[in-house]
Design a protein around this motif. Structure first.
Motif, PDB file in Angstrom:
ATOM      1  N   GLU A  92     -92.009   7.831 -12.189  1.00 43.63           N
ATOM      2  CA  GLU A  92     -91.208   9.048 -12.130  1.00 43.63           C
ATOM      3  C   GLU A  92     -91.436   9.755 -10.802  1.00 43.63           C
ATOM      4  O   GLU A  92     -92.567   9.840 -10.314  1.00 43.63           O
ATOM      5  N   ILE A  93     -90.361  10.264 -10.225  1.00 40.77           N
ATOM      6  CA  ILE A  93     -90.414  10.902  -8.913  1.00 40.77           C
ATOM      7  C   ILE A  93     -90.060  12.373  -9.085  1.00 40.77           C
ATOM      8  O   ILE A  93     -88.906  12.706  -9.387  1.00 40.77           O
ATOM      9  N   PRO A  94     -91.018  13.277  -8.917  1.00 33.23           N
ATOM     10  CA  PRO A  94     -90.714  14.705  -9.067  1.00 33.23           C
ATOM     11  C   PRO A  94     -90.180  15.303  -7.768  1.00 33.23           C
ATOM     12  O   PRO A  94     -90.766  15.123  -6.698  1.00 33.23           O
ATOM     13  N   LEU A  95     -89.071  16.015  -7.870  1.00 31.62           N
ATOM     14  CA  LEU A  95     -88.484  16.683  -6.714  1.00 31.62           C
ATOM     15  C   LEU A  95     -88.488  18.188  -6.933  1.00 31.62           C
ATOM     16  O   LEU A  95     -88.291  18.667  -8.054  1.00 31.62           O
ATOM     17  N   LEU A  96     -88.682  18.922  -5.847  1.00 31.61           N
ATOM     18  CA  LEU A  96     -88.555  20.375  -5.879  1.00 31.61           C
ATOM     19  C   LEU A  96     -87.113  20.730  -5.538  1.00 31.61           C
ATOM     20  O   LEU A  96     -86.795  21.170  -4.435  1.00 31.61           O
ATOM     21  N   CYS A  97     -86.246  20.498  -6.495  1.00 33.00           N
ATOM     22  CA  CYS A  97     -84.833  20.808  -6.318  1.00 33.00           C
ATOM     23  C   CYS A  97     -84.253  21.142  -7.682  1.00 33.00           C
ATOM     24  O   CYS A  97     -84.893  20.935  -8.715  1.00 33.00           O
ATOM     25  N   GLY A  98     -83.047  21.670  -7.679  1.00 32.16           N
ATOM     26  CA  GLY A  98     -82.366  21.952  -8.928  1.00 32.16           C
ATOM     27  C   GLY A  98     -81.443  20.810  -9.303  1.00 32.16           C
ATOM     28  O   GLY A  98     -81.136  19.933  -8.488  1.00 32.16           O
ATOM     29  N   ALA A  99     -80.989  20.828 -10.544  1.00 31.62           N
ATOM     30  CA  ALA A  99     -80.056  19.812 -11.017  1.00 31.62           C
ATOM     31  C   ALA A  99     -79.055  20.451 -11.962  1.00 31.62           C
ATOM     32  O   ALA A  99     -79.410  21.300 -12.782  1.00 31.62           O
ATOM     33  N   ALA A 100     -77.809  20.048 -11.811  1.00 33.34           N
ATOM     34  CA  ALA A 100     -76.750  20.438 -12.739  1.00 33.34           C
ATOM     35  C   ALA A 100     -76.275  19.178 -13.440  1.00 33.34           C
ATOM     36  O   ALA A 100     -76.016  18.162 -12.789  1.00 33.34           O
ATOM     37  N   VAL A 101     -76.175  19.249 -14.758  1.00 32.04           N
ATOM     38  CA  VAL A 101     -75.832  18.078 -15.561  1.00 32.04           C
ATOM     39  C   VAL A 101     -74.493  18.326 -16.246  1.00 32.04           C
ATOM     40  O   VAL A 101     -74.250  19.411 -16.785  1.00 32.04           O
ATOM     41  N   ARG A 102     -73.643  17.306 -16.221  1.00 30.10           N
ATOM     42  CA  ARG A 102     -72.340  17.412 -16.860  1.00 30.10           C
ATOM     43  C   ARG A 102     -72.361  16.663 -18.183  1.00 30.10           C
ATOM     44  O   ARG A 102     -73.077  15.677 -18.345  1.00 30.10           O
ATOM     45  N   GLU A 103     -71.570  17.141 -19.098  1.00 30.82           N
ATOM     46  CA  GLU A 103     -71.547  16.556 -20.433  1.00 30.82           C
ATOM     47  C   GLU A 103     -71.214  15.070 -20.405  1.00 30.82           C
ATOM     48  O   GLU A 103     -71.649  14.312 -21.265  1.00 30.82           O
ATOM     49  N   GLY A 104     -70.471  14.634 -19.407  1.00 28.48           N
ATOM     50  CA  GLY A 104     -70.104  13.227 -19.324  1.00 28.48           C
ATOM     51  C   GLY A 104     -71.253  12.313 -18.975  1.00 28.48           C
ATOM     52  O   GLY A 104     -71.120  11.086 -19.054  1.00 28.48           O
ATOM     53  N   GLY A 105     -72.405  12.893 -18.544  1.00 29.29           N
ATOM     54  CA  GLY A 105     -73.567  12.054 -18.309  1.00 29.29           C
ATOM     55  C   GLY A 105     -73.967  11.888 -16.869  1.00 29.29           C
ATOM     56  O   GLY A 105     -74.816  11.051 -16.565  1.00 29.29           O
ATOM     57  N   TYR A 159     -89.351  21.275 -11.980  1.00 29.30           N
ATOM     58  CA  TYR A 159     -89.274  20.041 -11.202  1.00 29.30           C
ATOM     59  C   TYR A 159     -88.144  19.187 -11.765  1.00 29.30           C
ATOM     60  O   TYR A 159     -87.903  19.173 -12.976  1.00 29.30           O
ATOM     61  N   THR A 160     -87.479  18.474 -10.880  1.00 27.19           N
ATOM     62  CA  THR A 160     -86.479  17.510 -11.314  1.00 27.19           C
ATOM     63  C   THR A 160     -87.114  16.130 -11.239  1.00 27.19           C
ATOM     64  O   THR A 160     -87.376  15.612 -10.146  1.00 27.19           O
ATOM     65  N   LEU A 161     -87.415  15.563 -12.403  1.00 26.92           N
ATOM     66  CA  LEU A 161     -88.034  14.242 -12.461  1.00 26.92           C
ATOM     67  C   LEU A 161     -86.944  13.178 -12.440  1.00 26.92           C
ATOM     68  O   LEU A 161     -85.982  13.245 -13.207  1.00 26.92           O
ATOM     69  N   LEU A 162     -87.108  12.206 -11.560  1.00 25.26           N
ATOM     70  CA  LEU A 162     -86.129  11.137 -11.424  1.00 25.26           C
ATOM     71  C   LEU A 162     -86.786   9.781 -11.644  1.00 25.26           C
ATOM     72  O   LEU A 162     -87.985   9.608 -11.400  1.00 25.26           O
ATOM     73  N   ARG A 163     -85.993   8.852 -12.096  1.00 26.64           N
ATOM     74  CA  ARG A 163     -86.378   7.446 -12.194  1.00 26.64           C
ATOM     75  C   ARG A 163     -85.283   6.607 -11.559  1.00 26.64           C
ATOM     76  O   ARG A 163     -84.162   7.081 -11.369  1.00 26.64           O
ATOM     77  N   THR A 164     -85.608   5.371 -11.258  1.00 26.62           N
ATOM     78  CA  THR A 164     -84.578   4.438 -10.820  1.00 26.62           C
ATOM     79  C   THR A 164     -84.306   3.456 -11.944  1.00 26.62           C
ATOM     80  O   THR A 164     -85.234   2.965 -12.595  1.00 26.62           O
ATOM     81  N   ALA A 165     -83.020   3.209 -12.191  1.00 25.44           N
ATOM     82  CA  ALA A 165     -82.650   2.243 -13.221  1.00 25.44           C
ATOM     83  C   ALA A 165     -83.129   0.858 -12.800  1.00 25.44           C
ATOM     84  O   ALA A 165     -82.937   0.453 -11.646  1.00 25.44           O
ATOM     85  N   PRO A 166     -83.774   0.110 -13.681  1.00 27.19           N
ATOM     86  CA  PRO A 166     -84.347  -1.183 -13.287  1.00 27.19           C
ATOM     87  C   PRO A 166     -83.315  -2.204 -12.843  1.00 27.19           C
ATOM     88  O   PRO A 166     -83.617  -3.074 -12.024  1.00 27.19           O
ATOM     89  N   ASP A 167     -82.084  -2.098 -13.337  1.00 24.66           N
ATOM     90  CA  ASP A 167     -81.089  -3.112 -12.992  1.00 24.66           C
ATOM     91  C   ASP A 167     -80.273  -2.758 -11.760  1.00 24.66           C
ATOM     92  O   ASP A 167     -79.825  -3.640 -11.023  1.00 24.66           O
ATOM     93  N   THR A 168     -80.084  -1.443 -11.494  1.00 30.33           N
ATOM     94  CA  THR A 168     -79.225  -1.040 -10.376  1.00 30.33           C
ATOM     95  C   THR A 168     -79.946  -0.214  -9.320  1.00 30.33           C
ATOM     96  O   THR A 168     -79.391   0.025  -8.253  1.00 30.33           O
ATOM     97  N   ALA A 169     -81.160   0.249  -9.581  1.00 30.90           N
ATOM     98  CA  ALA A 169     -81.922   1.134  -8.690  1.00 30.90           C
ATOM     99  C   ALA A 169     -81.231   2.482  -8.500  1.00 30.90           C
ATOM    100  O   ALA A 169     -81.531   3.214  -7.566  1.00 30.90           O
TER     101      ALA A 169
END
Length: 448
Positions: A308-321, A353-363
């Motif tokens: 997991e990669i923690p970033l000091l940034c904000g994130a907006a999420v849409r219902e579509g995913g 924190y905005t925690l990010l991961r990379t998808a194993p199949d597509t990065a």
């Protein structure tokens, strides 16, 4: 040239970012400069540019000359202060922390607010804290007898030459210690109160956080999240009730710098992280939900999983995913427009924190899934970032370098390289927060 300890070079195609994994320092590296870092000598026409880059990188602590430094012939800086403190003879038999302060220093303003919020803790402190500024001195904690004041005051005045806040800790039977900067001085105060500075959240203040902290608070509650102490300042009985119900917070649990602030100045309940507005809620229940998310975010960061990669940034999420990232500096303004964004299908995440991961199949970068199973959550489909107010528009590699610098410190080398590689195909839009609001509203209309 040699990279300083903890500094990595993360490539962004033909360019790169030079980044300190231990502190928030980074620099964009052009394709030509990347060759120099890889051992290529500069061409004659690039000698001036090469010298300029070296000067800038050294001043930021990113590279070193590779030569052993010559030992100084006499004490200077911290050494001189320690020698001066060691020469004091009229000291009490308990610890004394001398803190150089200045009214013109924003960090000192936040420190002053934290000291006021922790007044009851400091009243029981088994140590003396002497604040020294150009207008005089102020004593907190245990009393000092008069003969000690002149030497300690001079020590504080001399410490101010190293910048403010700077502190000198004098403990019986131990050599003096110099603490420089808001975080180090706060850590000294935490330790003097008997708490663990390494298990306490201490976040660097901003000009906005000083403004939020300027008004007195009713209490500071200590929440424990992920084994870490976190200070929550409250103004008003309703704010205190919400904080206590959400956290089981314990008041007066040692010195605790203020990280979150709850208040209801008028009709809306407000939640701040430093000077960053996280929520404007119409009901106590709505504020409680946001506070729960914020505290869970701190706990999640404290127990972040491998990969997991923690970033000091904000994130907006849409219902579509899908999700977009944006600078933390925009959070307050976007929160004030949260209802417009909500109508457009976007929800602001208040987590610290905005925690990010990379998808194993597509990065592809994505947020963790909400169910805790490790399945991918919303994918990052764009990054919105601040455009410079003057000068030419930044190139995409420069923008990517600045976004990689959002990574929370300390960071691992693998996380930096993974983030840099995963960002390369992500669309980046530079502008203002107002343009970001317009873009998000239009993106919903375009998908309709």
């Amino acid at each position: 040239m040699m990279l300083s300890p903890g500094v990595v070079v993360a490539e962004l195609g033909s360019s790169a970012v030079l980044l300190n994994t231990g502190s928030p320092a980074a620099a964009y590296v052009s394709p030509t400069a990347l060759g120099w870092l890889q051992g290529q000598p500069p061409a004659p026409e690039h000698h001036d540019q090469h010298a300029h880059c070296l000067t800038q990188w050294r001043s930021a602590g990113l590279v070193s000359s590779g030569h052993a430094s010559t030992a100084p012939t006499g004490p200077s800086g911290s050494g001189a202060l320690e020698a001066q403190a060691a020469g004091l003879t009229t000291l009490p038999g308990h610890p004394v922390l001398v803190v150089a302060m200045s009214d013109a220093c924003g960090f000192c303003g936040q420190l002053t607010a934290d000291l006021a919020a922790n007044a009851s803790c400091l009243a029981r402190l088994n140590a003396s804290v002497l604040l020294v500024d150009p207008t005089g001195t102020r004593l907190l904690g245990r009393s000092l007898y008069t003969p000690a004041y002149p030497g300690l005051t001079r020590l504080g005045q001399d410490a101010a030459r190293q910048g403010t806040p700077t502190a000198v800790l004098l403990s019986p039977g131990r050599p003096p210690e110099v603490r420089t900067g808001f975080a180090e001085v706060s850590h000294a105060l935490i330790a003097l109160s008997g708490a663990d500075p390494h298990a306490t959240v201490v976040e660097a203040p901003t000009s906005c956080s000083v403004n939020v902290a300027a008004a007195p608070v009713d209490a500071v509650l200590t929440a424990r999240v992920g084994g870490t102490r976190l200070g929550i300042a409250v103004r008003g009985p309703e704010a205190r009730r919400i904080a206590e119900e959400a956290t089981g917070a314990v008041p007066e649990d040692g010195y605790t710098p203020v990280t979150l602030t709850l208040e209801r100045p008028e009709t809306l309940h407000l939640l701040f992280r430093g000077g960053e507005l996280l929520a404007r809620a119409r009901t106590p229940e709505a504020l409680r939900q946001v506070l729960d998310s914020v505290l869970a975010g701190y706990a999640r960061y404290a127990t972040a999983e491998r990969g997991e990669i923690p970033l000091l940034c904000g994130a907006a999420v849409r219902e579509g995913g899908d999700a977009v990232l944006f600078p933390r500096g925009w959070m307050s303004d976007l929160v004030k427009h949260a209802r417009q964004l909500d109508r457009a299908g976007w929800r602001l995440r208040p987590e610290p924190y905005t925690l990010l991961r990379t998808a194993p199949d597509t990065a592809t970068l994505h947020l963790p899934g909400p169910d805790g199973t490790g399945r991918p959550g919303p994918a990052v489909t764009a990054v919105l970032t601040q455009a410079p107010e003057t000068g030419p528009a930044p190139t995409r590699p420069r923008l990517l370098a600045s976004i990689v610098n959002w990574i929370a410190r300390p960071a691992t080398t693998d996380a930096v390289h993974t983030l840099a590689a995963a960002l390369r195909p992500v669309p980046v839009l530079a502008g203002t927060w107002q343009e970001a609001v317009t873009h998000l509203k239009r993106s919903d209309q375009a998908d309709a």
